[in-house]
Design an enzyme around this catalytic site. Structure first.
Site, PDB file in Angstrom:
ATOM      1  N   PRO A   2       0.794  -1.206   0.000  1.00 41.42           N
ATOM      2  CA  PRO A   2       0.000   0.000   0.000  1.00 41.42           C
ATOM      3  C   PRO A   2       0.835   1.269   0.000  1.00 41.42           C
ATOM      4  CG  PRO A   2      -0.734  -1.533   1.667  1.00 41.42           C
ATOM      5  CD  PRO A   2       0.505  -2.097   1.077  1.00 41.42           C
ATOM      6  N   GLU A   3       0.577   2.109  -0.959  1.00 41.94           N
ATOM      7  CA  GLU A   3       1.114   3.458  -0.937  1.00 41.94           C
ATOM      8  C   GLU A   3      -0.045   4.354  -0.512  1.00 41.94           C
ATOM      9  OE1 GLU A   3       3.598   4.317  -4.400  1.00 41.94           O
ATOM     10  OE2 GLU A   3       3.679   2.192  -4.849  1.00 41.94           O
ATOM     11  N   HIS A  91      -2.203 -15.494   8.390  1.00 42.01           N
ATOM     12  CA  HIS A  91      -1.644 -14.158   8.237  1.00 42.01           C
ATOM     13  C   HIS A  91      -2.549 -13.065   8.797  1.00 42.01           C
ATOM     14  CE1 HIS A  91       1.405 -16.128   5.982  1.00 42.01           C
ATOM     15  NE2 HIS A  91       0.607 -16.436   4.985  1.00 42.01           N
ATOM     16  N   ARG A 109       3.749 -10.585   5.236  1.00 37.93           N
ATOM     17  CA  ARG A 109       5.164 -10.331   5.551  1.00 37.93           C
ATOM     18  C   ARG A 109       5.375  -9.696   6.917  1.00 37.93           C
ATOM     19  NH1 ARG A 109       8.036  -7.810   0.352  1.00 37.93           N
ATOM     20  NH2 ARG A 109       9.876  -8.201   1.623  1.00 37.93           N
ATOM     21  N   ARG A 153      18.809  18.348  -1.216  1.00 33.68           N
ATOM     22  CA  ARG A 153      19.179  16.936  -1.301  1.00 33.68           C
ATOM     23  C   ARG A 153      20.053  16.650  -2.517  1.00 33.68           C
ATOM     24  NH1 ARG A 153      16.469  13.344   1.606  1.00 33.68           N
ATOM     25  NH2 ARG A 153      18.315  12.196   0.964  1.00 33.68           N
TER      26      ARG A 153
END
Length: 273
Positions: A2-3, A91, A109, A153
């Site tokens: 998920p973003e 899970h 995960r 940056r």
DNA sequence: AGTTAAACCTGGTTGC
DNA sequence: TGCAACCAGGTTTAAC
């Protein structure tokens, strides 16, 4: 995983049904990335408030006892709201049973997290949110401020997008897609972006995230919304996962490189340094 | 201080 | 068919 669009799709699915829900019980499965921080039984009796999103985190406020749960879906997590929750699978690592249904976290995960915090503004929640950059749709984030933060940056622009310091919400898929939309080479140093190109990239990130939201996010394998429905954005990705295939705009073969230990997909013709 | 690897896990896919 | 190697929507922590 998920973003931002997937997390926001999840929030939208949960907010109305869970507002005012009463917690009846809670169950923990295998350990997640970090401990809950309170006994599961301590959540019983609480009332759920308005769920909000910050970056890829969800904050589920609780009252009496006051506090809340900070949730993250990691790489492979999804939340479901079940009218009738069956036996948890291997899970399913967190259940919040309420009088409006069971909120269940499935995360193969286990990079996700469910963390209790007394408030959003103190540890541990505040600590986890502390390093997040501005929300993509915050009007206070302007091309000027975006350009200024990129200017500080020296690392590749792709890595800077992933870091979330200049703007939160774009993960590996949407960072690749936004850079393609903006015509920017992923290896270009962030501080080398001109003002006009920074403005174009900001618009591209916003457009990519908004489009993904419109179609329910991206489902590569695990992600579904709270009703179990898949997203559709994966079908319209221009570069992500398309190494060796022709660029949709110019036909040049899409390339895959590795940056900051993550795959980057781009068109060497359409995206320039 | 700023940048870059390593770590956390499981499972699916690829290749020998 | 078997098995090793590699890959995957993220973030934190340790190490140069």
């Amino acid at each position: 995983m998920p973003e931002l669009p997937e997390v926001e799709v999840t929030r939208r699915g949960l907010a109305a049904p869970l507002r005012g829900a009463r917690v009846l019980s809670a169950r923990l499965g295998k350990p997640l990335r970090r401990p809950l921080g309170c006994p599961a039984a301590a959540l019983v009796g609480a009332t759920v408030g308005d769920i909000v999103r910050r970056g890829k985190y969800l904050w589920l406020p609780l009252s009496q006892p006051d506090g809340g749960l900070l949730l993250h879906l990691g790489m492979s997590g999804s939340l479901a709201l079940l009218a009738q929750a069956g036996e948890p699978g291997p899970h399913d690592h967190f259940d919040l049973v309420t009088d409006r249904g069971t909120l269940r976290l499935n995360d193969p995960r286990r990079f996700g997290a469910v963390v209790w915090s007394a408030s959003l503004h103190e540890a541990p929640a505040a600590t986890l949110l502390a390093r997040l950059g501005p929300e993509p749709f915050d009007p206070a984030l302007t091309p000027e401020t975006f350009h200024a933060s990129l200017h500080a940056r020296r690392t590749p622009i792709k890595a800077v997008l992933l870091s979330g310091e200049a703007i939160v919400g774009a993960g590996n898929i949407y960072a690749c897609e936004a850079l393609f939309q903006a015509g920017i080479h992923p290896a270009l140093r962030a501080d080398r972006l001109s003002r006009p190109r920074a403005a174009r990239l900001l618009a591209a990130v916003r457009g990519t995230l908004a489009r993904a939201l419109d179609v329910g996010g991206t489902t590569l394998r695990n992600f579904t919304d709270v009703h179990g429905a898949s997203g559709a954005y994966q079908a319209e990705a221009a570069v992500y996962g398309r190494a060796g295939a022709g660029c949709l705009r110019c036909g040049t073969l899409v390339r895959r490189i590795v940056q900051a230990q993550r795959s980057t997909y781009f068109c060497p013709t359409c995206q320039r340094r």
